[in-house]
Design a protein around this motif. Structure first.
Motif, PDB file in Angstrom:
ATOM      1  N   GLN A   1      39.617  55.937  59.658  1.00  0.00           N
ATOM      2  CA  GLN A   1      39.442  55.249  60.939  1.00  0.00           C
ATOM      3  C   GLN A   1      38.705  53.933  60.750  1.00  0.00           C
ATOM      4  N   ILE A   2      37.678  53.925  59.921  1.00  0.00           N
ATOM      5  CA  ILE A   2      36.953  52.686  59.665  1.00  0.00           C
ATOM      6  C   ILE A   2      37.836  51.706  58.911  1.00  0.00           C
ATOM      7  N   ALA A   3      38.593  52.188  57.934  1.00  0.00           N
ATOM      8  CA  ALA A   3      39.494  51.302  57.181  1.00  0.00           C
ATOM      9  C   ALA A   3      40.471  50.603  58.117  1.00  0.00           C
ATOM     10  N   ASN A   4      41.034  51.345  59.061  1.00  0.00           N
ATOM     11  CA  ASN A   4      41.966  50.742  60.012  1.00  0.00           C
ATOM     12  C   ASN A   4      41.269  49.740  60.920  1.00  0.00           C
ATOM     13  N   ALA A   5      40.082  50.094  61.393  1.00  0.00           N
ATOM     14  CA  ALA A   5      39.353  49.190  62.273  1.00  0.00           C
ATOM     15  C   ALA A   5      39.010  47.885  61.563  1.00  0.00           C
ATOM     16  N   LEU A   6      38.603  47.966  60.307  1.00  0.00           N
ATOM     17  CA  LEU A   6      38.311  46.756  59.543  1.00  0.00           C
ATOM     18  C   LEU A   6      39.582  45.938  59.325  1.00  0.00           C
ATOM     19  N   ARG A   7      40.689  46.619  59.058  1.00  0.00           N
ATOM     20  CA  ARG A   7      41.961  45.915  58.861  1.00  0.00           C
ATOM     21  C   ARG A   7      42.385  45.173  60.135  1.00  0.00           C
ATOM     22  N   MET A   8      42.036  45.729  61.282  1.00  0.00           N
ATOM     23  CA  MET A   8      42.385  45.108  62.561  1.00  0.00           C
ATOM     24  C   MET A   8      41.344  44.088  63.031  1.00  0.00           C
ATOM     25  N   GLY A   9      40.362  43.812  62.186  1.00  0.00           N
ATOM     26  CA  GLY A   9      39.395  42.763  62.498  1.00  0.00           C
ATOM     27  C   GLY A   9      38.289  43.169  63.442  1.00  0.00           C
ATOM     28  N   CYS A  10      38.010  44.460  63.579  1.00  0.00           N
ATOM     29  CA  CYS A  10      36.942  44.911  64.463  1.00  0.00           C
ATOM     30  C   CYS A  10      35.574  44.664  63.833  1.00  0.00           C
ATOM     31  N   ASP A  11      34.635  44.279  64.655  1.00  0.00           N
ATOM     32  CA  ASP A  11      33.249  44.108  64.216  1.00  0.00           C
ATOM     33  C   ASP A  11      32.569  45.469  64.307  1.00  0.00           C
ATOM     34  N   LEU A  12      32.178  46.015  63.178  1.00  0.00           N
ATOM     35  CA  LEU A  12      31.570  47.345  63.140  1.00  0.00           C
ATOM     36  C   LEU A  12      30.078  47.296  62.809  1.00  0.00           C
ATOM     37  N   ASP A  13      29.466  46.138  62.909  1.00  0.00           N
ATOM     38  CA  ASP A  13      28.056  46.012  62.549  1.00  0.00           C
ATOM     39  C   ASP A  13      27.148  46.890  63.405  1.00  0.00           C
ATOM     40  N   ALA A  14      27.607  47.259  64.597  1.00  0.00           N
ATOM     41  CA  ALA A  14      26.792  48.093  65.483  1.00  0.00           C
ATOM     42  C   ALA A  14      26.791  49.558  65.060  1.00  0.00           C
ATOM     43  N   PHE A  15      27.519  49.879  63.991  1.00  0.00           N
ATOM     44  CA  PHE A  15      27.665  51.272  63.567  1.00  0.00           C
ATOM     45  C   PHE A  15      27.260  51.441  62.105  1.00  0.00           C
ATOM     46  N   PRO A  16      25.975  51.203  61.784  1.00  0.00           N
ATOM     47  CA  PRO A  16      25.536  51.184  60.387  1.00  0.00           C
ATOM     48  C   PRO A  16      25.654  52.530  59.683  1.00  0.00           C
ATOM     49  N   ARG A  17      25.435  53.626  60.389  1.00  0.00           N
ATOM     50  CA  ARG A  17      25.553  54.935  59.737  1.00  0.00           C
ATOM     51  C   ARG A  17      27.002  55.189  59.320  1.00  0.00           C
ATOM     52  N   SER A  18      27.932  54.859  60.183  1.00  0.00           N
ATOM     53  CA  SER A  18      29.348  55.025  59.859  1.00  0.00           C
ATOM     54  C   SER A  18      29.738  54.172  58.667  1.00  0.00           C
ATOM     55  N   LEU A  19      29.275  52.925  58.659  1.00  0.00           N
ATOM     56  CA  LEU A  19      29.593  52.041  57.540  1.00  0.00           C
ATOM     57  C   LEU A  19      28.956  52.528  56.247  1.00  0.00           C
ATOM     58  N   ALA A  20      27.787  53.133  56.332  1.00  0.00           N
ATOM     59  CA  ALA A  20      27.130  53.646  55.124  1.00  0.00           C
ATOM     60  C   ALA A  20      27.952  54.776  54.520  1.00  0.00           C
ATOM     61  N   VAL A  21      28.483  55.664  55.354  1.00  0.00           N
ATOM     62  CA  VAL A  21      29.349  56.734  54.853  1.00  0.00           C
ATOM     63  C   VAL A  21      30.606  56.126  54.223  1.00  0.00           C
ATOM     64  N   TYR A  22      31.183  55.160  54.885  1.00  0.00           N
ATOM     65  CA  TYR A  22      32.395  54.507  54.385  1.00  0.00           C
ATOM     66  C   TYR A  22      32.149  53.865  53.015  1.00  0.00           C
ATOM     67  N   ARG A  23      31.046  53.176  52.874  1.00  0.00           N
ATOM     68  CA  ARG A  23      30.747  52.507  51.597  1.00  0.00           C
ATOM     69  C   ARG A  23      30.460  53.530  50.498  1.00  0.00           C
ATOM     70  N   HIS A  24      29.790  54.613  50.854  1.00  0.00           N
ATOM     71  CA  HIS A  24      29.542  55.670  49.867  1.00  0.00           C
ATOM     72  C   HIS A  24      30.869  56.267  49.401  1.00  0.00           C
ATOM     73  N   ALA A  25      31.765  56.526  50.346  1.00  0.00           N
ATOM     74  CA  ALA A  25      33.066  57.104  50.010  1.00  0.00           C
ATOM     75  C   ALA A  25      33.893  56.176  49.135  1.00  0.00           C
ATOM     76  N   SER A  26      33.704  54.884  49.304  1.00  0.00           N
ATOM     77  CA  SER A  26      34.511  53.914  48.555  1.00  0.00           C
ATOM     78  C   SER A  26      34.241  53.963  47.058  1.00  0.00           C
ATOM     79  N   GLU A  27      33.217  54.709  46.644  1.00  0.00           N
ATOM     80  CA  GLU A  27      32.905  54.859  45.232  1.00  0.00           C
ATOM     81  C   GLU A  27      33.286  56.246  44.697  1.00  0.00           C
ATOM     82  N   HIS A  28      33.826  57.096  45.563  1.00  0.00           N
ATOM     83  CA  HIS A  28      34.196  58.452  45.160  1.00  0.00           C
ATOM     84  C   HIS A  28      35.654  58.450  44.705  1.00  0.00           C
ATOM     85  N   PRO A  29      35.960  59.010  43.535  1.00  0.00           N
ATOM     86  CA  PRO A  29      37.329  58.932  42.994  1.00  0.00           C
ATOM     87  C   PRO A  29      38.409  59.463  43.934  1.00  0.00           C
TER      88      PRO A  29
END
Length: 216
Positions: free
Chosen positions: A173-201
């Motif tokens: 869901q976050i990947a799609n929102a970023l692809r569509m140009g949504c500003d997600l800065d108001a959701f730091p916990r969600s982005l932290a999970v997303y960034r952590h996942a981006s390093e998992h194989p």
């Protein structure tokens, strides 16, 4: 086992993550939903009556709908568990997962956006405003649930030290929102999970750009 998927489908993305986390070998079969491949008569009649992706075929067993597929995978391949055994934690994981799967995704998927554009004749600006409105509405709820989860369970994932169904739903869901140009800065916990996942194989291998039917 065969997975019918479209590289940019967030529901397919959820199942790809689950398959990778569990190490389940499968054949990837691309279904181009942009050109109507999911409505092909043979696909609907023989693979997925819902006329959608994803779908799993395992011998004579056919199953559509991402949450049902992941629940079935959890029952058949229980390690690692994506739906926790503990009843309370399982309910919390499902609460967040269904917020994404039922409140955010359905109003912003491709067929809805195409209906807005092709039938209701909204402008591109209006379509983008629609998308961003429902992302902001839904993600605000996700962020509040993640704040509660952080207090109760800690850890870098949605619910503690291991990924669950909630992470399988949140990351696409976050990947799609970023692809569509949504500003997600108001959701730091969600982005932290997303960034952590981006390093998992498993999450990396499931990314849209790594699928055999990927097109730029």
């Amino acid at each position: 086992m065969q997975l019918y998927s479209f590289f940019n489908s967030s529901t397919s993305y959820r199942v790809r993550i689950a398959l990778r986390l569990k190490g389940v070998e499968h054949e990837y079969l691309g279904v181009n939903i942009r050109t109507g491949g999911h409505r092909d008569k043979q696909y609907v009649n023989q693979v997925n009556p819902s006329a959608s992706v994803p779908a799993i075929v395992d011998g004579d067993f056919h199953l559509g709908q991402s949450l049902a597929i992941i629940d079935w995978l959890d029952a058949r391949y229980p390690e690692p568990r994506l739906l926790p055994a503990d009843a309370g934690l399982r309910a919390r994981v499902l609460e967040l997962s269904t917020l994404i799967g039922c409140d955010i995704h359905p109003v912003n998927n491709l067929r809805i956006l195409k209906y807005l554009q092709d039938v209701l004749k909204v402008t591109p600006e209006q379509k983008d405003a629609w998308y961003r409105h429902w992302i902001a509405e839904g993600m605000a709820g996700v962020e509040r649930l993640l704040a509660q989860a952080a207090e109760a369970y800690g850890g870098p994932w949605c619910f503690g030290a291991q990924p669950t169904l909630a992470d399988c739903c949140l990351v696409p869901q976050i990947a799609n929102a970023l692809r569509m140009g949504c500003d997600l800065d108001a959701f730091p916990r969600s982005l932290a999970v997303y960034r952590h996942a981006s390093e998992h194989p498993a999450f990396v291998a499931a990314e849209p750009r790594r699928q055999p039917d990927y097109t730029a």
